[in-house]
Design an enzyme around this catalytic site. Sequence first.
Site, PDB file in Angstrom:
ATOM      1  N   CYS A   1      36.868  68.363  12.594  1.00 47.57           N
ATOM      2  CA  CYS A   1      36.940  68.700  11.172  1.00 47.57           C
ATOM      3  C   CYS A   1      36.037  69.887  10.829  1.00 47.57           C
ATOM      4  CB  CYS A   1      36.578  67.493  10.310  1.00 47.57           C
ATOM      5  SG  CYS A   1      34.871  66.934  10.464  1.00 47.57           S
TER       6      CYS A   1
ATOM      7  N   CYS B   1      36.445  56.956  12.291  1.00 46.34           N
ATOM      8  CA  CYS B   1      35.779  58.189  12.716  1.00 46.34           C
ATOM      9  C   CYS B   1      35.225  58.076  14.134  1.00 46.34           C
ATOM     10  CB  CYS B   1      34.660  58.518  11.740  1.00 46.34           C
ATOM     11  SG  CYS B   1      33.753  60.030  12.156  1.00 46.34           S
TER      12      CYS B   1
ATOM     13  N   CYS C   1      37.383  74.435  10.364  1.00 46.87           N
ATOM     14  CA  CYS C   1      36.994  74.930   9.036  1.00 46.87           C
ATOM     15  C   CYS C   1      36.840  76.443   9.048  1.00 46.87           C
ATOM     16  CB  CYS C   1      35.681  74.281   8.608  1.00 46.87           C
ATOM     17  SG  CYS C   1      35.062  74.874   7.009  1.00 46.87           S
TER      18      CYS C   1
ATOM     19  N   CYS D   1      40.901  70.527   7.745  1.00 47.21           N
ATOM     20  CA  CYS D   1      40.158  69.410   8.335  1.00 47.21           C
ATOM     21  C   CYS D   1      40.939  68.102   8.233  1.00 47.21           C
ATOM     22  CB  CYS D   1      38.790  69.272   7.664  1.00 47.21           C
ATOM     23  SG  CYS D   1      38.844  69.031   5.865  1.00 47.21           S
TER      24      CYS D   1
ATOM     25  N   CYS E   1      42.256  66.090  11.716  1.00 44.35           N
ATOM     26  CA  CYS E   1      41.519  64.894  12.137  1.00 44.35           C
ATOM     27  C   CYS E   1      42.393  64.030  13.047  1.00 44.35           C
ATOM     28  CB  CYS E   1      41.062  64.086  10.926  1.00 44.35           C
ATOM     29  SG  CYS E   1      40.155  62.581  11.380  1.00 44.35           S
TER      30      CYS E   1
ATOM     31  N   CYS F   1      32.723  63.956  17.635  1.00 46.82           N
ATOM     32  CA  CYS F   1      33.941  64.737  17.412  1.00 46.82           C
ATOM     33  C   CYS F   1      33.642  65.720  16.294  1.00 46.82           C
ATOM     34  CB  CYS F   1      35.097  63.819  17.027  1.00 46.82           C
ATOM     35  SG  CYS F   1      36.571  64.707  16.448  1.00 46.82           S
TER      36      CYS F   1
ATOM     37  N   CYS G   1      42.662  74.883   1.028  1.00 48.93           N
ATOM     38  CA  CYS G   1      42.587  74.593   2.462  1.00 48.93           C
ATOM     39  C   CYS G   1      42.419  73.096   2.726  1.00 48.93           C
ATOM     40  CB  CYS G   1      41.415  75.353   3.088  1.00 48.93           C
ATOM     41  SG  CYS G   1      41.214  75.040   4.852  1.00 48.93           S
TER      42      CYS G   1
ATOM     43  N   CYS H   1      36.683  74.341  -1.409  1.00 54.33           N
ATOM     44  CA  CYS H   1      37.577  74.582  -0.279  1.00 54.33           C
ATOM     45  C   CYS H   1      38.885  75.245  -0.715  1.00 54.33           C
ATOM     46  CB  CYS H   1      37.904  73.259   0.419  1.00 54.33           C
ATOM     47  SG  CYS H   1      36.505  72.499   1.255  1.00 54.33           S
TER      48      CYS H   1
ATOM     49  N   ASP I   1      16.997  63.750   8.528  1.00 59.50           N
ATOM     50  CA  ASP I   1      17.908  62.723   9.026  1.00 59.50           C
ATOM     51  C   ASP I   1      17.170  61.456   9.461  1.00 59.50           C
ATOM     52  OD1 ASP I   1      20.485  61.863   9.415  1.00 59.50           O
ATOM     53  OD2 ASP I   1      20.588  62.528  11.490  1.00 59.50           O
TER      54      ASP I   1
END
Length: 205
Positions: A129, A99, A133, A79, A83, A126, A76, A73, A19
């Site tokens: 999402c 976001c 899951c 998320c 949100c 946050c 589904c 996914c 990162d």
Amino acid sequence: EEIFKESGIEGARTLFSCDTKPVLEKYFAWKSGLGFIGRNTCLITKKHGSFVLLGTFLTTAFIERDEPDKRTCGTCKACIEACPTDALVADKVLDATKCISYWTIEHDGEFPEHAKPLIKDYIFGCDICQDVCPWNSHAIATAHEEFKQRLPAVMDLNVILKIKSKDEFLEKFAGTPLMRAGFEGMKRNAGAVMGNQKKISTTIE
């Protein structure tokens, strides 16, 4: 200056990051078979869900190719439905301007007026999402002490509001994720949350 270290393979050069470099970690992780990219735009691994850190290992050495993860996914959309700011505008598409995590962690400087109501009472990030899951409901928790939570699940707003200096902030939170936002960012977040709470209180009264 980037420093290339010798790997165990003679003549090969390597570079490690997590990162900290402009690398498409999620895409390469998917191509490497480590997981699939979900509707919430997160990489979802089979064992650990999406609450993972992605490290990159760039090398000039030859490494045998892996196959991409073919899971999806399915039907589904938990998320997208959960949100709180409708930031997930389509499958695997996130509008960062909506976001909460972007505004409270990544954004530099003061909030524009339209962003303050968006963060509601979220003082730092946050994970809704990810929380909703299904892949995370049975994820295997890490055994590494370094990754275990060092902050309360719910941050007391007054703790941040009472901090008067950077030194005091460092004394309380050095080595925690809150350093991503820093002293100024957390004070900004706390001020916006306090303003939102006052508006709600005034409306109720």
